[in-house]
Design a protein around this motif. Structure first.
Motif, PDB file in Angstrom:
ATOM      1  N   PRO A  27       0.895  -1.123  -0.039  1.00  0.00           N
ATOM      2  CA  PRO A  27      -0.041  -0.033  -0.050  1.00  0.00           C
ATOM      3  C   PRO A  27       0.739   1.159   0.147  1.00  0.00           C
ATOM      4  CG  PRO A  27      -0.582  -1.432   1.664  1.00  0.00           C
ATOM      5  CD  PRO A  27       0.562  -2.066   1.133  1.00  0.00           C
ATOM      6  N   ALA A  28       0.046   2.326  -0.367  1.00  0.00           N
ATOM      7  CA  ALA A  28       0.824   3.584  -0.245  1.00  0.00           C
ATOM      8  C   ALA A  28       1.383   3.823   1.151  1.00  0.00           C
ATOM      9  CB  ALA A  28       0.006   4.620  -0.698  1.00  0.00           C
ATOM     10  N   GLY A  29       2.496   4.510   1.287  1.00  0.00           N
ATOM     11  CA  GLY A  29       2.994   4.682   2.681  1.00  0.00           C
ATOM     12  C   GLY A  29       3.949   3.878   2.932  1.00  0.00           C
ATOM     13  N   TYR A  30       4.194   2.553   2.126  1.00  0.00           N
ATOM     14  CA  TYR A  30       4.784   1.225   2.792  1.00  0.00           C
ATOM     15  C   TYR A  30       6.025   1.383   1.531  1.00  0.00           C
ATOM     16  CZ  TYR A  30       1.526   0.679   6.327  1.00  0.00           C
ATOM     17  OH  TYR A  30       0.626   0.642   7.725  1.00  0.00           O
ATOM     18  N   GLU A  31       6.476   2.221   0.971  1.00  0.00           N
ATOM     19  CA  GLU A  31       7.738   2.163   0.236  1.00  0.00           C
ATOM     20  C   GLU A  31       9.093   1.962   0.874  1.00  0.00           C
ATOM     21  OE1 GLU A  31       5.315   4.803   0.146  1.00  0.00           O
ATOM     22  OE2 GLU A  31       4.236   3.992  -1.319  1.00  0.00           O
ATOM     23  N   TYR A  32       9.342   0.499   0.808  1.00  0.00           N
ATOM     24  CA  TYR A  32      10.631   0.248   1.719  1.00  0.00           C
ATOM     25  C   TYR A  32      11.540   0.582   0.989  1.00  0.00           C
ATOM     26  CZ  TYR A  32       8.238  -1.866   5.583  1.00  0.00           C
ATOM     27  OH  TYR A  32       7.493  -2.225   6.809  1.00  0.00           O
ATOM     28  N   PRO A  33      12.881   0.654   1.486  1.00  0.00           N
ATOM     29  CA  PRO A  33      14.067   0.910   0.801  1.00  0.00           C
ATOM     30  C   PRO A  33      14.704  -0.351   0.192  1.00  0.00           C
ATOM     31  CG  PRO A  33      14.689   1.099   3.123  1.00  0.00           C
ATOM     32  CD  PRO A  33      13.241   0.956   2.770  1.00  0.00           C
ATOM     33  N   PRO A  34      15.450  -0.543  -0.780  1.00  0.00           N
ATOM     34  CA  PRO A  34      16.122  -1.776  -1.153  1.00  0.00           C
ATOM     35  C   PRO A  34      16.864  -2.174   0.093  1.00  0.00           C
ATOM     36  CG  PRO A  34      16.575   0.045  -2.979  1.00  0.00           C
ATOM     37  CD  PRO A  34      15.982   0.720  -1.486  1.00  0.00           C
ATOM     38  N   PRO A  35      17.139  -3.568   0.155  1.00  0.00           N
ATOM     39  CA  PRO A  35      17.807  -4.117   1.228  1.00  0.00           C
ATOM     40  C   PRO A  35      19.284  -3.574   1.439  1.00  0.00           C
ATOM     41  CG  PRO A  35      16.924  -5.929  -0.212  1.00  0.00           C
ATOM     42  CD  PRO A  35      16.679  -4.833  -0.891  1.00  0.00           C
ATOM     43  N   TYR A  36      19.697  -3.153   2.594  1.00  0.00           N
ATOM     44  CA  TYR A  36      21.031  -2.548   2.647  1.00  0.00           C
ATOM     45  C   TYR A  36      22.017  -3.668   2.544  1.00  0.00           C
ATOM     46  CZ  TYR A  36      24.423   0.036   5.255  1.00  0.00           C
ATOM     47  OH  TYR A  36      25.597   0.897   5.516  1.00  0.00           O
ATOM     48  N   MET A  37      22.862  -3.023   1.312  1.00  0.00           N
ATOM     49  CA  MET A  37      24.039  -3.777   1.088  1.00  0.00           C
ATOM     50  C   MET A  37      23.541  -5.469   0.755  1.00  0.00           C
ATOM     51  SD  MET A  37      26.305  -1.571   1.097  1.00  0.00           S
ATOM     52  CE  MET A  37      28.138  -2.676   1.070  1.00  0.00           C
ATOM     53  N   GLY A  38      22.410  -5.296   0.455  1.00  0.00           N
ATOM     54  CA  GLY A  38      22.127  -7.099  -0.090  1.00  0.00           C
ATOM     55  C   GLY A  38      21.701  -7.891   1.181  1.00  0.00           C
ATOM     56  N   SER A  88       7.667   2.672  21.788  1.00  0.00           N
ATOM     57  CA  SER A  88       7.589   2.772  20.210  1.00  0.00           C
ATOM     58  C   SER A  88       7.840   1.394  19.754  1.00  0.00           C
ATOM     59  CB  SER A  88       8.502   3.523  19.523  1.00  0.00           C
ATOM     60  OG  SER A  88       8.160   3.700  18.181  1.00  0.00           O
ATOM     61  N   GLY A  89       6.940   0.722  18.731  1.00  0.00           N
ATOM     62  CA  GLY A  89       7.220  -0.806  18.383  1.00  0.00           C
ATOM     63  C   GLY A  89       7.302  -0.386  16.748  1.00  0.00           C
ATOM     64  N   TYR A  90       6.491  -0.981  16.068  1.00  0.00           N
ATOM     65  CA  TYR A  90       6.220  -0.689  14.545  1.00  0.00           C
ATOM     66  C   TYR A  90       5.981   0.530  14.186  1.00  0.00           C
ATOM     67  CZ  TYR A  90       5.220  -1.465   9.685  1.00  0.00           C
ATOM     68  OH  TYR A  90       5.302  -1.329   8.387  1.00  0.00           O
ATOM     69  N   ARG A  91       6.602   0.958  12.922  1.00  0.00           N
ATOM     70  CA  ARG A  91       6.332   2.069  12.326  1.00  0.00           C
ATOM     71  C   ARG A  91       6.244   1.782  10.735  1.00  0.00           C
ATOM     72  NH1 ARG A  91      11.512   5.520  14.916  1.00  0.00           N
ATOM     73  NH2 ARG A  91      11.019   5.423  17.153  1.00  0.00           N
ATOM     74  N   SER A  92       5.351   2.376  10.023  1.00  0.00           N
ATOM     75  CA  SER A  92       5.374   2.226   8.713  1.00  0.00           C
ATOM     76  C   SER A  92       6.545   3.127   8.045  1.00  0.00           C
ATOM     77  CB  SER A  92       4.063   2.942   8.044  1.00  0.00           C
ATOM     78  OG  SER A  92       3.877   4.074   8.242  1.00  0.00           O
ATOM     79  N   PRO A  93       7.072   2.796   6.895  1.00  0.00           N
ATOM     80  CA  PRO A  93       7.929   3.693   6.350  1.00  0.00           C
ATOM     81  C   PRO A  93       7.516   5.109   6.135  1.00  0.00           C
ATOM     82  CG  PRO A  93       7.848   1.562   5.084  1.00  0.00           C
ATOM     83  CD  PRO A  93       6.865   1.666   6.272  1.00  0.00           C
ATOM     84  N   ALA A  94       6.279   5.467   5.818  1.00  0.00           N
ATOM     85  CA  ALA A  94       5.781   7.010   5.707  1.00  0.00           C
ATOM     86  C   ALA A  94       6.062   7.596   7.214  1.00  0.00           C
ATOM     87  CB  ALA A  94       4.499   6.983   5.461  1.00  0.00           C
ATOM     88  N   TYR A  95       5.461   6.853   8.373  1.00  0.00           N
ATOM     89  CA  TYR A  95       5.596   7.252   9.610  1.00  0.00           C
ATOM     90  C   TYR A  95       6.959   7.529  10.075  1.00  0.00           C
ATOM     91  CZ  TYR A  95       4.621   8.099  14.514  1.00  0.00           C
ATOM     92  OH  TYR A  95       4.597   8.593  15.800  1.00  0.00           O
ATOM     93  N   ASN A  96       7.886   6.395   9.858  1.00  0.00           N
ATOM     94  CA  ASN A  96       9.077   6.676  10.080  1.00  0.00           C
ATOM     95  C   ASN A  96       9.936   7.619   9.542  1.00  0.00           C
ATOM     96  OD1 ASN A  96      11.533   5.077  11.646  1.00  0.00           O
ATOM     97  ND2 ASN A  96      12.122   5.474   9.334  1.00  0.00           N
ATOM     98  N   ALA A  97       9.469   8.049   8.241  1.00  0.00           N
ATOM     99  CA  ALA A  97      10.249   9.083   7.860  1.00  0.00           C
ATOM    100  C   ALA A  97       9.903  10.485   8.416  1.00  0.00           C
ATOM    101  CB  ALA A  97       9.780   9.231   6.331  1.00  0.00           C
ATOM    102  N   SER A  98       8.663  10.392   9.083  1.00  0.00           N
ATOM    103  CA  SER A  98       8.277  11.762   9.759  1.00  0.00           C
ATOM    104  C   SER A  98       8.776  11.886  11.134  1.00  0.00           C
ATOM    105  CB  SER A  98       6.853  11.656   9.812  1.00  0.00           C
ATOM    106  OG  SER A  98       6.247  10.839  10.714  1.00  0.00           O
ATOM    107  N   VAL A  99       9.506  10.943  11.561  1.00  0.00           N
ATOM    108  CA  VAL A  99      10.138  10.861  12.767  1.00  0.00           C
ATOM    109  C   VAL A  99      11.468  11.672  12.967  1.00  0.00           C
ATOM    110  CG1 VAL A  99      10.948   9.607  14.877  1.00  0.00           C
ATOM    111  CG2 VAL A  99       8.954   8.908  13.743  1.00  0.00           C
ATOM    112  N   PRO A 100      11.812  12.843  13.689  1.00  0.00           N
ATOM    113  CA  PRO A 100      13.002  13.510  13.712  1.00  0.00           C
ATOM    114  C   PRO A 100      14.278  12.486  13.972  1.00  0.00           C
ATOM    115  CG  PRO A 100      11.260  14.916  14.682  1.00  0.00           C
ATOM    116  CD  PRO A 100      10.900  13.554  14.359  1.00  0.00           C
ATOM    117  N   GLY A 101      15.042  12.401  13.341  1.00  0.00           N
ATOM    118  CA  GLY A 101      16.362  11.620  13.898  1.00  0.00           C
ATOM    119  C   GLY A 101      16.328  10.004  13.130  1.00  0.00           C
ATOM    120  N   SER A 102      15.223   9.484  12.767  1.00  0.00           N
ATOM    121  CA  SER A 102      14.974   8.233  12.279  1.00  0.00           C
ATOM    122  C   SER A 102      15.678   7.864  10.906  1.00  0.00           C
ATOM    123  CB  SER A 102      13.570   7.972  12.093  1.00  0.00           C
ATOM    124  OG  SER A 102      12.952   8.599  11.139  1.00  0.00           O
TER     125      SER A 102
END
Length: 367
Positions: free
Chosen positions: A138-149, A213-227
């Protein structure tokens, strides 16, 4: 049929409270215990012939009850998301012909379809919640590519729908769903069962814990300062904790002993289980290629011309790491220990030591 998970907190549910940890305050001695409310159990007429049954009203979404399969083994009815009836009997291929349940609280339950099973309040992995596959996410759940594979940083392929679940559902004896994931941080969530199991084991060892704090969606995580881009909160195996009965040293050792990693930040304590393989029910099968390189912590110790010591750091993806400074004399005796962003060494100091985020330690002689 998907294999159900076996591995496995809203304030009032488990150890309660969402107050941020104060790194400068004394350890709190206020102990709290998880709720003792009884887990509801569905009542239904026993079904025979397996695989089909009429609607059984009045159940809790995700709740399960036993049923008999055609081969005589035992399967499970799962309550539908509306709570007005159970799905047909789920039977596993190759089930025990004598109908016995050979699983224990330390073993996975039999395959049950598109649900994920948690220890629950009883600890027997009978709390099973529906899980939904998405392609694309769903929208707001755009995960980045796996870190260094690294396959532990791959995107999920299935999620829990928090809007169809009761936040008061116990995922473990001392933790409720609402403590781990909230819809205002994303309607859908990843709550890895093996991480819930480790969190409960941590709680069993050190006493009451508040989950800030537990789970955060990618969109919510991006809104958290310092994340950061690769915050483990997006992968459902990270928790910001408020220890209520022990000091930080005890919590750190316990987190590590249960396979986790603890980091001290200026506003909270973070424990995640990034080193355990992610649950395939949420993330699917890992691609070939082995384990990639994970984000690394880095820090340096720098004496300034103005007499102020600083410790720049990188890789602490949940905020500013806590820094504990110590000044020692020529014989190695401690002159001063404080927690601060930077540090001015007292007279007589021969060396300065800094511990960054409880992960790195650096020492340097005073010029």
């Amino acid at each position: 049929m998907m294999l159900s998970l076996w591995l496995g907190a809203c304030a009032g549910g488990g150890d309660g409270g969402t107050s941020a940890w104060d790194p400068l305050a004394d350890d709190t001695d206020a102990a709290s215990t998880g709720g003792d409310e009884e887990a509801s159990t569905g009542s239904a007429d026993e079904t025979t012939g397996g695989g089909t049954s009429g609607t059984i009203p009045g159940c809790t979404p995700g709740e399960t009850i036993a049923c008999e399969c055609p081969d005589g083994s035992m399967g499970m009815h799962v309550c539908n998301p509306e709570g007005d009836g159970y799905y047909p009997c789920e039977c596993s291929d190759g089930g025990s012909s004598d109908g016995g349940d050979e699983t224990t609280g330390d073993e996975p339950p039999p395959p049950m379809g598109n649900v994920v099973c948690y220890p629950g309040q009883s600890g027997d992995f009978s709390t099973c919640l529906p899980i939904h596959e998405f392609a694309p996410l769903p929208a707001g759940y755009e995960y980045p590519p796996p870190y260094m594979g690294d396959p532990n940083y791959r995107s999920p392929v299935a999620l829990l729908d928090l809007e169809e679940l009761d936040p008061a559902t116990y995922l473990a004896p001392n933790f409720q769903l609402g403590e781990i994931a909230q819809a205002d941080k994303g309607r859908y969530a990843v709550v890895q069962v093996h991480a819930i199991v480790s969190l409960q084991a941590l709680r069993d060892q050190v006493g009451a814990l508040g989950v800030n704090s537990g789970y955060r969606s990618p969109a919510y995580n991006a809104s958290v300062p310092g994340s950061a881009t690769y915050s483990r909160h997006m992968y459902g195996d990270a928790y910001d904790l408020n220890p209520l009965e022990v000091g930080l040293g005890t919590l750190e050792n316990a987190c590590t002993s249960h396979g986790g990693m603890l980091v001290e930040y200026t506003t909270h304590v973070h424990c995640d289980f990034r080193f355990d393989p992610v649950d395939e029910e949420f993330f699917g099968m890992a691609m070939d290629g082995g384990e990639g390189e994970r984000p690394q912590f880095q820090a340096t110790l720098e004496p300034g011309d103005d007499g102020v010591w600083r410790a720049p750091a990188e890789g602490f993806d949940e905020g500013e790491p806590l820094r504990e400074w110590t000044a020692l004399d020529a014989s190695g005796q401690v002159l001063l220990t404080i927690t601060a962003t930077d540090f001015v060494a007292p007279p007589g100091a021969a060396s300065v030591r800094v511990r960054v985020g409880a992960r790195l330690e650096r020492t340097m002689a005073v010029p």
